[in-house]
Design an enzyme around this catalytic site. Structure first.
Site, mmCIF file in Angstrom:
data_model
loop_
_atom_site.group_PDB
_atom_site.id
_atom_site.type_symbol
_atom_site.label_atom_id
_atom_site.label_comp_id
_atom_site.label_asym_id
_atom_site.label_seq_id
_atom_site.Cartn_x
_atom_site.Cartn_y
_atom_site.Cartn_z
ATOM 1 N N VAL A 86 63.657 -1.958 37.780
ATOM 2 C CA VAL A 86 62.974 -3.240 37.599
ATOM 3 C C VAL A 86 63.939 -4.248 36.981
ATOM 4 O O VAL A 86 64.463 -4.038 35.889
ATOM 5 C CB VAL A 86 61.720 -3.086 36.713
ATOM 6 C CG1 VAL A 86 61.042 -4.442 36.526
ATOM 7 C CG2 VAL A 86 60.755 -2.091 37.330
ATOM 8 N N LYS A 87 64.155 -5.333 37.703
ATOM 9 C CA LYS A 87 65.115 -6.352 37.290
ATOM 10 C C LYS A 87 64.367 -7.478 36.578
ATOM 11 O O LYS A 87 63.468 -8.105 37.141
ATOM 12 C CB LYS A 87 65.830 -6.888 38.533
ATOM 13 C CG LYS A 87 67.133 -7.611 38.289
ATOM 14 C CD LYS A 87 67.767 -7.892 39.659
ATOM 15 C CE LYS A 87 69.084 -8.626 39.527
ATOM 16 N NZ LYS A 87 69.620 -8.954 40.879
#
Length: 217
Positions: A86-87
């Site tokens: 997850v960025k």
């Protein structure tokens, strides 16, 4: 040093994968749009397609800028595939979301990092990766590589396990310089990786070898 490719183009990802040197992929909504991929459903499907092409981590970026939105989007992304990272944006709620996901064992990549202080906060929040954008710093006459060196020193001082993912890599010398400074990962266009192959003496030497071989045939 891990090699990630920064794209949403499946052909380029496959080319890097077929070389046997690809460790992961980073992408974002802008890169998706460049490939004509828009709309939440299509973007989600494309992330899965990328994961099915590579063996390593695939960073998928949230759009929300508030904590609740980042958590909601991040959880949906993480459910897509075990390789999804997850960025999150390097803002206050992004750090908060990073801690939330880290506590749940979900990998994170803190992006849009431009200072050692930001990188320190990301590591404190348990980020898997921190992404300093060296090319964009170079664009404003600031030494992007110096930031890599500063983060490396701080992380080594305290034993942080967060990996330094050198982002906004523009060319082959960025790759070499980041490797010298101890960046854990680089991400950039395919050209920055394939550029490592090029040397005129290699071409000249191979041409001579083939010429000498063909003399006897």
């Amino acid at each position: 040093m891990k090699f990630f490719i920064d794209t949403a183009n499946l052909e380029q990802i496959k080319e890097a994968q077929d070389m046997g040197i690809l460790d992961g992929v980073t992408t974002n909504p802008s890169l998706m749009a460049k490939e004509g991929i828009t709309g939440t459903d299509n973007i989600m499907k494309h992330y899965v397609n990328i994961c099915n092409l590579v063996d390593g981590d695939v960073s998928a970026e949230v759009i929300a800028t508030d904590f609740e939105g980042m958590v909601r989007e991040g959880e949906a992304l993480a459910e897509l595939h075990e390789q999804i990272v997850v960025k999150l944006p390097m803002i206050k709620d992004g750090v908060k979301a990073c801690k939330y996901f880290s506590d749940k064992g979900i990998k994170t990549n803190m992006t849009l990092v431009f200072s050692a202080g930001q990188a320190l906060l990301a590591a404190k929040a348990g980020a898997t990766y921190v992404s300093p954008f060296i090319g964009r710093l170079d664009d404003i006459s600031t030494d992007g590589l110096n930031l890599i060196a500063e983060i490396r020193m701080i992380y080594d001082n305290y034993g942080f396990e967060t990996e330094i993912l050198a982002a906004s890599v523009r060319h082959t010398m960025h790759v070499i310089d980041c490797a010298k400074l101890g960046a854990d990962v680089m991400t950039g266009p395919l050209s920055s990786i394939t550029g490592l192959l090029k040397h005129p003496l290699t071409d000249i030497g191979l041409e001579q070898f083939l010429a000498d071989y063909n003399k006897g045939n």
